[in-house]
Design an enzyme around this catalytic site. Structure first.
Site, PDB file in Angstrom:
ATOM      1  N   ASN A 182      -9.129  -3.656  -8.039  1.00 24.99           N
ATOM      2  CA  ASN A 182      -8.334  -2.565  -8.618  1.00 24.99           C
ATOM      3  C   ASN A 182      -8.802  -2.142 -10.002  1.00 24.99           C
ATOM      4  OD1 ASN A 182      -5.135  -3.560  -7.136  1.00 24.99           O
ATOM      5  ND2 ASN A 182      -6.685  -2.147  -6.390  1.00 24.99           N
ATOM      6  N   ASP A 212       0.817  -1.206   0.000  1.00 23.26           N
ATOM      7  CA  ASP A 212       0.000   0.000   0.000  1.00 23.26           C
ATOM      8  C   ASP A 212       0.859   1.268   0.000  1.00 23.26           C
ATOM      9  OD1 ASP A 212      -2.545  -0.912  -0.163  1.00 23.26           O
ATOM     10  OD2 ASP A 212      -3.070  -0.602   1.934  1.00 23.26           O
TER      11      ASP A 212
END
Length: 223
Positions: free
Chosen positions: A60, A11
Site C-alpha cells: 500500500n 476492499d
C-alpha cells in the site's frame, strides 16, 4: 465451541467513495465507522475470539502519499477515540507487520494500548499494519540461528503472534477473489468467503451471515 478467528480484507473503500462522488479518504473514514460496528458485533455475539483486520499492506506504500497519510490519520484517530472502550470491553489490541516504516508516535500508541488491554481479554482485535504474508515468513526465518533449525514449529514460533490460533475464516469484500499475500502461514486451512459489497456496506448483518454460513461448513483439514 472454540472461539473463531475471523480475518477481513476490507476492499472497496475507494470505489465506494468514487461511487458516492467523494474523495478516496472519505471511503476510508466510512470504512472505519463500519469497522467499529463489526468489532462491536463480534464482542456482543461472542463466537469470534480473534478478529484480524488488514489496515495497511506492505504494497500500500505505492499509493498516493496524501492517501497514505490520511489512512494513518484515520487509524490513529480511531485508536485515540476507542482506547478506553477497548479497555472497558476487555478487547486486546495486537499488531502484526513491519515496524521500521510506521511513524514512531503511532507505533508507541499501539504498543501502549496493547499493554493496557493484554490482561485477561475476552477478545483479541488483531490489526495488520504494513503487513505482508511473505514478509512475515521471511522475517521469521531470519530470526532462526541456522537454516538447519527450520521446521514448521520453529518458523511458527517466530511469527509476529504465534500465540494466536490459525485463521478459521477469511472474508474479502468488494467482489475481489484473490489472497493477495494475506497471512499465508496462518490461513493454510482457512475457509474463504468473497463478499460482493464494498467494505463500507459490509455491515454487522453481513458478518453475522458469513459466520453462520461458516458454522454450517464441514472442515476436513486435508483428511
Amino acid at each position: 465451541m472454540t472461539p473463531l478467528h475471523v480475518a477481513i480484507i476490507p476492499d472497496g473503500n475507494r470505489r465506494w467513495a468514487k461511487a458516492n462522488t467523494l474523495f478516496p479518504w472519505k471511503g476510508h473514514e466510512k470504512g472505519a465507522e463500519n469497522f467499529d460496528a463489526l468489532v462491536e458485533w463480534c464482542r456482543a455475539d461472542g463466537r469470534v475470539g480473534t478478529l484480524t483486520f488488514w489496515c495497511f499492506s506492505t504494497e500500500n506504500w505505492k499509493r498516493d502519499p496524501k492517501e497514505v497519510a490520511e489512512l494513518m490519520r484515520i487509524l490513529e484517530g480511531y485508536l485515540h477515540a476507542k482506547r478506553e472502550k477497548l479497555q472497558a470491553n476487555k478487547i486486546h489490541l495486537a499488531r502484526s507487520g513491519r515496524t521500521d516504516r510506521i511513524a514512531p508516535h503511532l507505533l508507541q500508541l499501539i504498543e501502549e494500548i496493547d499493554k493496557e488491554t493484554a490482561a485477561d481479554p475476552k477478545m483479541t482485535l488483531h490489526v495488520a499494519l504494513d503487513y505482508g504474508g511473505q514478509d512475515e515468513v521471511v522475517r521469521a526465518v531470519q530470526k532462526l540461528s541456522s537454516p538447519n533449525e527450520a521446521s514448521v514449529d520453529s518458523i511458527r514460533a517466530q511469527l509476529d503472534h504465534p500465540e494466536l490460533a490459525d485463521i478459521d475464516l477469511v472474508i474479502r469484500t468488494s467482489g475481489e477473489q484473490r489472497t493477495s499475500n494475506f497471512f499465508l502461514w496462518q490461513s493454510t486451512y482457512a475457509e474463504w468467503m468473497f463478499a460482493p459489497e464494498f467494505f463500507p456496506d459490509f455491515g454487522p448483518e453481513k458478518l453475522a451471515a458469513a459466520v453462520n454460513s461458516f458454522s454450517a461448513r464441514q472442515r476436513r483439514f486435508g483428511a
